[in-house]
Scaffold this motif. Structure first.
Motif, PDB file in Angstrom:
ATOM      1  N   LEU A  84       0.828  -1.203   0.000  1.00  0.00           N
ATOM      2  CA  LEU A  84       0.000   0.000   0.000  1.00  0.00           C
ATOM      3  C   LEU A  84       0.868   1.262   0.000  1.00  0.00           C
ATOM      4  N   LEU A  85       0.549   2.185  -0.900  1.00  0.00           N
ATOM      5  CA  LEU A  85       1.231   3.465  -1.069  1.00  0.00           C
ATOM      6  C   LEU A  85       2.661   3.316  -1.583  1.00  0.00           C
ATOM      7  N   GLY A  86       2.983   2.116  -2.072  1.00  0.00           N
ATOM      8  CA  GLY A  86       4.289   1.899  -2.675  1.00  0.00           C
ATOM      9  C   GLY A  86       4.216   1.986  -4.189  1.00  0.00           C
ATOM     10  N   SER A  87       5.258   1.486  -4.834  1.00  0.00           N
ATOM     11  CA  SER A  87       5.286   1.460  -6.300  1.00  0.00           C
ATOM     12  C   SER A  87       6.346   0.462  -6.742  1.00  0.00           C
ATOM     13  N   LYS A  88       6.365   0.187  -8.024  1.00  0.00           N
ATOM     14  CA  LYS A  88       7.377  -0.723  -8.583  1.00  0.00           C
ATOM     15  C   LYS A  88       8.778  -0.174  -8.363  1.00  0.00           C
ATOM     16  N   ASN A  89       8.929   1.141  -8.276  1.00  0.00           N
ATOM     17  CA  ASN A  89      10.246   1.748  -8.102  1.00  0.00           C
ATOM     18  C   ASN A  89      10.893   1.347  -6.775  1.00  0.00           C
ATOM     19  N   ASN A  90      10.059   1.092  -5.747  1.00  0.00           N
ATOM     20  CA  ASN A  90      10.595   0.678  -4.452  1.00  0.00           C
ATOM     21  C   ASN A  90      11.329  -0.656  -4.548  1.00  0.00           C
ATOM     22  N   TRP A  91      11.045  -1.429  -5.586  1.00  0.00           N
ATOM     23  CA  TRP A  91      11.584  -2.776  -5.723  1.00  0.00           C
ATOM     24  C   TRP A  91      12.653  -2.863  -6.804  1.00  0.00           C
ATOM     25  N   ASN A  92      13.161  -1.731  -7.241  1.00  0.00           N
ATOM     26  CA  ASN A  92      14.127  -1.704  -8.336  1.00  0.00           C
ATOM     27  C   ASN A  92      15.393  -2.505  -8.007  1.00  0.00           C
ATOM     28  N   SER A  93      16.026  -2.204  -6.885  1.00  0.00           N
ATOM     29  CA  SER A  93      17.284  -2.887  -6.547  1.00  0.00           C
ATOM     30  C   SER A  93      17.054  -4.354  -6.218  1.00  0.00           C
ATOM     31  N   VAL A  94      15.930  -4.658  -5.543  1.00  0.00           N
ATOM     32  CA  VAL A  94      15.608  -6.048  -5.221  1.00  0.00           C
ATOM     33  C   VAL A  94      15.353  -6.843  -6.501  1.00  0.00           C
ATOM     34  N   SER A  95      14.614  -6.245  -7.433  1.00  0.00           N
ATOM     35  CA  SER A  95      14.315  -6.922  -8.701  1.00  0.00           C
ATOM     36  C   SER A  95      15.587  -7.255  -9.458  1.00  0.00           C
ATOM     37  N   LYS A  96      16.500  -6.295  -9.525  1.00  0.00           N
ATOM     38  CA  LYS A  96      17.772  -6.521 -10.221  1.00  0.00           C
ATOM     39  C   LYS A  96      18.565  -7.640  -9.547  1.00  0.00           C
ATOM     40  N   ALA A  97      18.586  -7.637  -8.217  1.00  0.00           N
ATOM     41  CA  ALA A  97      19.355  -8.635  -7.485  1.00  0.00           C
ATOM     42  C   ALA A  97      18.768 -10.033  -7.662  1.00  0.00           C
ATOM     43  N   ILE A  98      17.446 -10.144  -7.635  1.00  0.00           N
ATOM     44  CA  ILE A  98      16.805 -11.452  -7.826  1.00  0.00           C
ATOM     45  C   ILE A  98      17.082 -11.976  -9.231  1.00  0.00           C
ATOM     46  N   HIS A  99      16.978 -11.102 -10.222  1.00  0.00           N
ATOM     47  CA  HIS A  99      17.260 -11.522 -11.598  1.00  0.00           C
ATOM     48  C   HIS A  99      18.712 -11.964 -11.745  1.00  0.00           C
ATOM     49  N   ARG A 100      19.604 -11.190 -11.153  1.00  0.00           N
ATOM     50  CA  ARG A 100      21.032 -11.497 -11.268  1.00  0.00           C
ATOM     51  C   ARG A 100      21.366 -12.826 -10.586  1.00  0.00           C
ATOM     52  N   THR A 101      20.734 -13.109  -9.465  1.00  0.00           N
ATOM     53  CA  THR A 101      21.052 -14.305  -8.684  1.00  0.00           C
ATOM     54  C   THR A 101      20.376 -15.555  -9.224  1.00  0.00           C
ATOM     55  N   THR A 102      19.126 -15.434  -9.638  1.00  0.00           N
ATOM     56  CA  THR A 102      18.356 -16.617 -10.049  1.00  0.00           C
ATOM     57  C   THR A 102      18.298 -16.815 -11.553  1.00  0.00           C
ATOM     58  N   GLY A 103      18.612 -15.766 -12.327  1.00  0.00           N
ATOM     59  CA  GLY A 103      18.499 -15.860 -13.777  1.00  0.00           C
ATOM     60  C   GLY A 103      17.075 -15.704 -14.277  1.00  0.00           C
ATOM     61  N   ARG A 104      16.129 -15.543 -13.370  1.00  0.00           N
ATOM     62  CA  ARG A 104      14.737 -15.405 -13.794  1.00  0.00           C
ATOM     63  C   ARG A 104      14.436 -13.991 -14.284  1.00  0.00           C
ATOM     64  N   LYS A 105      13.556 -13.893 -15.251  1.00  0.00           N
ATOM     65  CA  LYS A 105      12.993 -12.600 -15.616  1.00  0.00           C
ATOM     66  C   LYS A 105      12.141 -12.119 -14.450  1.00  0.00           C
ATOM     67  N   VAL A 106      12.253 -10.841 -14.108  1.00  0.00           N
ATOM     68  CA  VAL A 106      11.490 -10.260 -13.008  1.00  0.00           C
ATOM     69  C   VAL A 106      10.654  -9.112 -13.550  1.00  0.00           C
ATOM     70  N   ILE A 107       9.368  -9.110 -13.205  1.00  0.00           N
ATOM     71  CA  ILE A 107       8.451  -8.055 -13.644  1.00  0.00           C
ATOM     72  C   ILE A 107       7.833  -7.427 -12.412  1.00  0.00           C
ATOM     73  N   SER A 108       8.169  -6.167 -12.169  1.00  0.00           N
ATOM     74  CA  SER A 108       7.647  -5.440 -11.021  1.00  0.00           C
ATOM     75  C   SER A 108       6.505  -4.534 -11.485  1.00  0.00           C
ATOM     76  N   ILE A 109       5.384  -4.601 -10.779  1.00  0.00           N
ATOM     77  CA  ILE A 109       4.130  -4.005 -11.252  1.00  0.00           C
ATOM     78  C   ILE A 109       3.652  -2.887 -10.331  1.00  0.00           C
ATOM     79  N   ASP A 110       3.104  -1.825 -10.910  1.00  0.00           N
ATOM     80  CA  ASP A 110       2.368  -0.815 -10.152  1.00  0.00           C
ATOM     81  C   ASP A 110       0.905  -1.246 -10.046  1.00  0.00           C
ATOM     82  N   ALA A 111       0.375  -1.311  -8.818  1.00  0.00           N
ATOM     83  CA  ALA A 111      -1.038  -1.627  -8.631  1.00  0.00           C
ATOM     84  C   ALA A 111      -1.910  -0.474  -9.116  1.00  0.00           C
ATOM     85  N   ARG A 112      -3.183  -0.776  -9.383  1.00  0.00           N
ATOM     86  CA  ARG A 112      -4.128   0.300  -9.710  1.00  0.00           C
ATOM     87  C   ARG A 112      -4.093   1.354  -8.601  1.00  0.00           C
TER      88      ARG A 112
END
Length: 314
Positions: free
Chosen positions: A67-95
């Protein structure tokens, strides 16, 4: 374009697994006037991927913020998860958040429907989902209604069976944000400072204020506003956001599931696992020491270690 028939078929597959009386109650709820399946909004998202074959061999990870967050809050985490696991990561803004469209409706059923629409648009038939707080409940609802789409589920510091007493202090926070007044034409740095000063008397936690101020934006006319849809969020909060939908009782998601709590948070209780497993039979529950509700930002290294281990093994 999203087809209502596909959505209902996915739901009905899961309804067959529960008693007839519960099927009727859930069907009535999901087809009531309050949930119009044509109301799904287009969601903004950021994608983290590479061209290597390895990154495409496992289901993508969808990240849903709180709540009151955004996909931008997860930028560094998303990059780290992708780098570590090799998975594509899609971070979404809720309505009603970030760069996604605003809407008069804000319920977990609607938000799950929005994600379904995006997955169809991206032609993704199987994904893993990670959701924090409000995003965690959206992820749970999506998993329960459309379990065939979800390869694995990670829920961060939120529960389907308990609500933290702290959550009801959000109403005063909404009011404090709505009362912020900043004159037009000044620099963003000055506007942020003024917003911080006006919020300080109601919100003493500087980290929370900084988090909220990430939502301050300047319009084309030079005026300042909040990019989150505060009036709608406030109107829907107590009825639809503060607690998990009770009409989903009886549904189950039987895939790999990990609940992560902060040891200093009361959003998940240490004795909640048995009740959680009524919805998620394979759920595991782990706590990260020294973390509160914002586990991923307060203990990022340990959080990434736990998440990446689960995604690698499951």
């Amino acid at each position: 374009m999203f087809h209502n028939k596909m959505w209902h078929n996915l739901i009905l597959q899961n309804l067959k697994k529960i008693p007839a009386c519960s099927q009727i109650a859930i069907s009535r709820s999901l087809t009531s006037d309050s949930v119009n399946f044509s109301d799904a909004v287009d969601l903004a998202y950021a994608s983290y991927e590479s061209t290597s074959d390895e990154s495409c061999s496992r289901p993508p990870l969808i990240i849903l913020h709180g709540l009151l967050g955004s996909k931008n809050n997860w930028n560094s985490v998303s990059k780290a998860i992708h780098r570590t696991t090799g998975r594509k990561v899609i971070s979404i803004d809720a309505r009603n958040h970030g760069d996604s469209r605003h809407s008069l409706q804000h319920t977990y059923i609607h938000m799950a429907h929005d994600v379904m629409k995006l997955l169809k648009k991206l032609e993704l038939s199987k994904v893993s989902i990670l959701g924090h707080s409000m995003g965690g409940r959206t992820a749970m609802v999506l998993s329960l209604l459309c379990s065939d789409l979800v390869a694995s589920l990670i829920v961060v510091d939120i529960s389907p069976v308990k609500t933290s007493p702290q959550i009801f202090s959000m109403m005063s926070l909404f009011d404090a944000m709505a009362a912020v007044s900043i004159r037009s034409g000044i620099a963003m740095s000055k506007a942020r400072k003024l917003a911080d000063e006006q919020l300080k008397s109601i919100i003493p936690d500087i980290n929370l204020r900084n988090f909220l101020i990430t939502n301050l934006v300047q319009t084309n006319t030079g005026s300042y506003t909040w990019r989150v849809n505060l009036p709608v969020i406030k109107e829907n909060f107590q009825t639809y956001i503060s607690s998990f939908p009770s009409n989903l009782k009886g549904l189950q998601y039987c895939g790999p599931t990990l609940f992560i709590g902060g040891s200093l948070s009361d959003y998940i209780g240490k004795n909640d696992l048995q009740d959680i497993q009524e919805y998620f039979p394979l759920a595991e529950l782990t706590f990260i020491e020294g973390a509160g509700h914002w586990v991923h930002s307060q203990k990022p290294e340990k959080f990434l270690e736990v998440v990446c281990k689960f995604l690698t093994e499951k």
